[in-house]
Design an enzyme around this catalytic site. Structure first.
Site, PDB file in Angstrom:
ATOM      1  N   ASP A   1       0.366  -1.437  -0.165  1.00 49.64           N
ATOM      2  CA  ASP A   1      -0.152  -0.187   0.247  1.00 49.64           C
ATOM      3  C   ASP A   1       1.066   1.090   0.391  1.00 49.64           C
ATOM      4  O   ASP A   1       1.831   1.395   0.877  1.00 49.64           O
ATOM      5  CB  ASP A   1      -0.847   0.352   1.147  1.00 49.64           C
TER       6      ASP A   1
HETATM    7  C1  BGC Z   1      -4.449   2.703   0.164  1.00 51.93           C
HETATM    8  C2  BGC Z   1      -4.629   2.846  -1.508  1.00 51.93           C
HETATM    9  C3  BGC Z   1      -4.770   2.806  -2.321  1.00 51.93           C
HETATM   10  C4  BGC Z   1      -3.045   3.992  -2.527  1.00 51.93           C
HETATM   11  C5  BGC Z   1      -3.189   4.333  -3.620  1.00 51.93           C
HETATM   12  C6  BGC Z   1      -4.007   4.027  -0.156  1.00 51.93           C
HETATM   13  O1  BGC Z   1      -3.898   4.861   0.176  1.00 51.93           O
HETATM   14  O2  BGC Z   1      -4.486   2.817   1.358  1.00 51.93           O
HETATM   15  O3  BGC Z   1      -5.755   1.755  -1.471  1.00 51.93           O
HETATM   16  O4  BGC Z   1      -5.163   2.223  -3.689  1.00 51.93           O
HETATM   17  O5  BGC Z   1      -3.297   4.837  -1.393  1.00 51.93           O
HETATM   18  O6  BGC Z   1      -3.860   5.790  -3.684  1.00 51.93           O
END
Ligand code: BGC
Length: 820
Positions: A222
């Site tokens: 993530d």
């Molecule tokens: C989130 C993800 C997301 C990523 C990119 C993170 O803060 O948990 O679900 O895909 O950011 O934006």
């Protein structure tokens, strides 16, 4: 081809593939013809690169819980395919979706993004979504693996979940997306699982995901959710996101040279990256990363259809569907009437080209729009209403806005979330901005300004400091916990006078840890007094029907922040009560990302839950209220009478929101209806619940055999639509297990079918059950285990409405190892 590229790669080149190039793309190796690909959020639309709060426009689809409520994998599959087209329009090859964590507490800020409290329903819909996306050559990224059921301290919290519970509940949908969905990518969660970061969890990423389930795709972190060099790569995390690298690159090359990481591991991870590029066709046609807005009629139609498909009719004393001809005066009331609340907050946000509010949808449907009147009644916004105005934006190198701006642009709203800066000479961790605009009030009187900022900011009105978000700045909850809490200040303004508003912004200190965000949001509103409720009540009193649009919005239902409770925020409960007291035809239209308490339920005539269904919201609302389409959804999550009836609250605060860095999933497999059943807690509305506009008769089912063999059995049932309208029914098959070695839930959903049956006709459905459906996870045997005995097959309209019970016998045990 891939082997030959790998052979020709230096270690440095292999390593370079294992981190992003920037926020949204992977690294290209031109020398070897390895192209760069783009990833994009997210579950309910393809946002493209750029800021979370802007970017090129995109179609906005329903959020996860609204899909959960459809119980319709076929339609979700079509949505996946449609989304793939959206991803392509943004030059992206990889979609960062679906989000398939489990609804546990009801308070998760991302409850809206997830499908259900039940692993089977989640799994079926997730498989359909993944297959739909991937059928068009775009990779789906199943997230967040695993145990990410809350946003509290999400970068560090350990979700402590015993193995049986993981296997049966929290990992089960992920497993399906691998085995049946053939997902090409996974995203590890921010949190720790049983004390070990998900991104460093060898058991999770290698033993379970790859060795047992046979996953052969890429696991990415993530965003900023990986924080080590050797540990992450050794555990099986292929791609560190976003780039440029923090813990890989030279550090990873050195770790290989020091013997901390085997060169084979690097080669394997690089191979998986290349395979992914091949799977999305990037070698054949290197992607054009340019972004454009794709506006297709068929996407609009599908989104509108999904709206009614997921709408859940919770109560109806006969007032719905509305008879247009008998309604001379319609009151359209509440804070969600004129403003379209179409999605949740956080990384799932996209820039939409339009959003139909309920007011607009109803207006368009009415033959005589003059019969409709509107009052807002009250507000529910968590943050002061965003300033919508032309804003002059000047960027400066370094702090303090000195010299000539390096870049100047225009914006149309007071929210900024800077990812990719518009000018190369700007250092993302050391720049400043001046935002200048004007505000001309409509009314004289008190106005409240509010501002929250990740970084330091001051807001001036006519050059006088009004809000100081600089001196004494302290970390709060906004912007994923990187901004201060909103600071508010009141000021008396004169109607018609133009005030200059200025915000001076400086980037925060970069400490090299975790997520680094530069953002500011400011707004202004007039406080709404009690007369606003009075006005709504007066309209309701003088109308033939009162439609009350209440709920929350993406500032409440958002990534980065859990909900404080299960109440409607602001004065909405009072608004509903007072309206219901003067109009016996009060219809409540709810929009929340999860369950809420309904202290006014007995007072109102009808309640329908619409979640956040995307850009066609108002049209879908009109379709359902006027009966052009039936509300076809069923609850994917139990609505408890009170928050405290929720399984996660039993051991509060250890079990939710957590204590000393650990949140203990002590209820084990007894989550959602499994908890309500086993502990005898009556819900407000059970799992699977939802009414329609017609009635059905269920026949007694027939089973293919009473003796359960390895090929499983099938159950067939006839359902007759005995009403005068076409309608849909969801047949839910639960299994009740005999008493055995461990306590098992009273019943568990193992199959379902959504049927569309014209008036007067009969439909037939056959549902299949396999040996694994009888099993629990036996930790002593390290296997799924079905003990011999008498099992009951329950066919039900919802978890509290069982229509038939059929007994079947299992004469010898099944022991299925997890890799089976
Ligand atoms: C989130 C993800 C997301 C990523 C990119 C993170 O803060 O948990 O679900 O895909 O950011 O934006």
């Amino acid at each position: 081809m891939i082997e030959s590229i790998l052979d020709r790669m230096t270690l440095e080149e292999q390593v370079s593939l294992l981190s992003g190039a920037d926020f949204w793309t992977t690294v290209a190796i031109d020398r070897l013809g390895v192209p760069k690909v783009k990833v994009t959020d997210g579950p309910n639309g393809a946002r493209g690169a750029g800021s979370l709060v802007g970017g090129v426009e995109a179609a906005c689809y329903p959020v996860g819980i609204a899909l959960g409520a459809t119980w319709n994998p076929e339609l979700v599959r079509r949505m996946g395919a449609s989304l793939a087209g959206q991803a392509k329009s943004k030059g992206a090859s990889i979609l960062l979706a679906p989000t398939i964590n489990i609804h546990r507490s009801g308070l998760n800020g991302r409850n809206f993004e997830c499908y259900s409290e039940d692993p089977h329903l989640t799994g079926e819909l997730a498989v359909a979504y993944v297959q739909g996306v991937q059928s068009e050559g775009i990779a789906a990224t199943v997230k967040h693996f695993a145990g990410n059921e809350s946003e509290v301290e999400r970068q560090t919290m350990s979700s402590d979940i015993d193995e049986r519970t993981l296997r049966e509940i929290y990992l089960a949908p992920f497993e399906q997306t691998v085995r049946r969905g053939k997902a090409m990518a996974f995203m590890s969660a921010y949190n720790k699982l049983n004390g070990v970061y998900s991104s460093e969890n060898d058991w999770l990423l290698t033993q379970v995901l790859r060795e047992e389930w046979g996953f052969d795709g890429v696991v990415m972190s993530d965003w900023f959710g990986s924080r080590t060099t050797a540990e992450t790569i050794n555990a099986g995390l292929d791609l560190e996101m976003p780039g440029p690298t923090r813990d890989r690159g030279d550090k990873l090359v050195a770790a290989v040279r020091d013997g901390k990481v085997k060169p084979e591991n690097i080669r394997e991870a690089a191979r998986r990256m290349l395979v992914l590029l091949e799977r999305v066709g990037a070698f054949e046609t290197p992607p054009d990363l340019n972004e454009r807005f794709l506006d297709r009629e068929e996407d609009r139609t599908l989104i509108r259809q999904l709206g009614s498909e997921g709408a859940v009719l919770l109560k109806n004393n006969g007032v719905l569907p509305l008879e247009m001809t008998s309604l001379a005066r319609i009151a359209v009331l509440g804070p969600n009437a004129a403003t379209a609340r179409i999605m949740g907050g956080g990384s799932a946000q996209i820039a939409t080209s339009y959003a139909i509010s309920p007011l607009q949808g109803i207006q368009a449907a009415l033959q005589n729009p003059n019969s409709m009147q509107h009052a807002v009644g009250c507000r529910h916004n968590r943050l002061v209403e965003l300033l919508q105005a032309d804003i002059h934006v000047e960027f400066f190198a370094g702090h303090g806005r000195e010299g000539t701006p390096l870049h100047i642009e225009k914006a149309v709203k007071g929210e900024f979330f800077w990812f990719d800066l518009p000018e190369k000479r700007l250092d993302p961790t050391n720049f400043s901005v001046r935002l200048s605009t004007t505000f001309t009030p409509d009314e004289t009187g008190e106005h409240v300004f509010g501002m929250t900022n990740a970084g330091l900011a001051r807001l001036y009105i006519d050059d006088t400091l009004l809000i100081d978000g600089n001196d004494g700045w302290t970390k709060g909850e906004n912007y994923f916990g990187t901004a201060n809490d909103e600071i508010r200040a009141s000021v008396t303004l004169e109607a018609g006078r133009r005030y200059n508003i200025r915000v001076d912004y400086d980037t925060p200190e970069a400490n090299g840890e975790g997520i680094y965000i530069t953002a500011v949001r400011f707004g202004v509103e007039r406080p709404l007094g009690i007369d606003a409720i009075d006005e709504a009540v007066e309209l309701a009193r003088n109308s033939d029907v009162a439609l009350v649009f209440v709920g929350r919005d993406g500032e409440w239902d958002t990534e980065g922040l859990d909900l404080p409770d299960l109440r409607l925020p602001g004065k909405q409960d009072e608004l509903i009560r007072r309206i219901a007291a003067v109009n016996s035809k009060t219809v409540v239209v709810l929009q929340t990302g999860g369950p809420i308490e309904m202290p006014w339920l007995d007072d109102v005539a009808a309640v329908v839950q619409f979640w956040y269904p995307g850009q066609e919201l108002g049209n879908a609302v009109a379709d359902v209220l006027f009966g052009d389409v039936e509300p076809r959804g069923r609850l994917p999550q139990t609505f408890p009478r009170s928050l405290w009836d929720n399984s996660a609250m039993a051991g509060h605060p250890e079990t939710y929101p957590g204590k000393d860095g650990h949140v203990r999933y002590e209820e084990g497999v007894f989550v959602g209806y499994r908890h309500h059943d086993a502990r005898g807690v009556e819900p407000l509305f059970p799992f699977g619940y939802g009414l329609g506009y017609t009635e059905f008769n269920w026949s007694q089912p027939t089973v293919s055999s009473r003796e359960f063999g390895s090929e499983g059995i099938s159950v067939t049932v006839d359902i007759q639509n005995v009403g005068s309208r076409s309608g849909s029914e969801v047949v839910q098959l639960y299994i009740r297990s005999p008493k055995g070695k461990v306590e098992r839930p009273d019943k568990e959903l193992r199959a379902f079918a959504k049927m569309f049956i014209p008036a007067g006709q009969t439909g037939t459905t056959t549902l299949a059950i396999k040996p694994r459906d009888l099993c629990y996870y036996d930790v002593d045997l390290s296997a799924f285990h079905a003990e011999p005995g008498t099992y009951e097959i329950l066919l039900a309209a919802n978890a509290s409405d069982i229509r038939s019970v059929t007994q079947i016998t299992l004469s010898h045990a099944y022991i299925l190892p997890p890799e089976a």
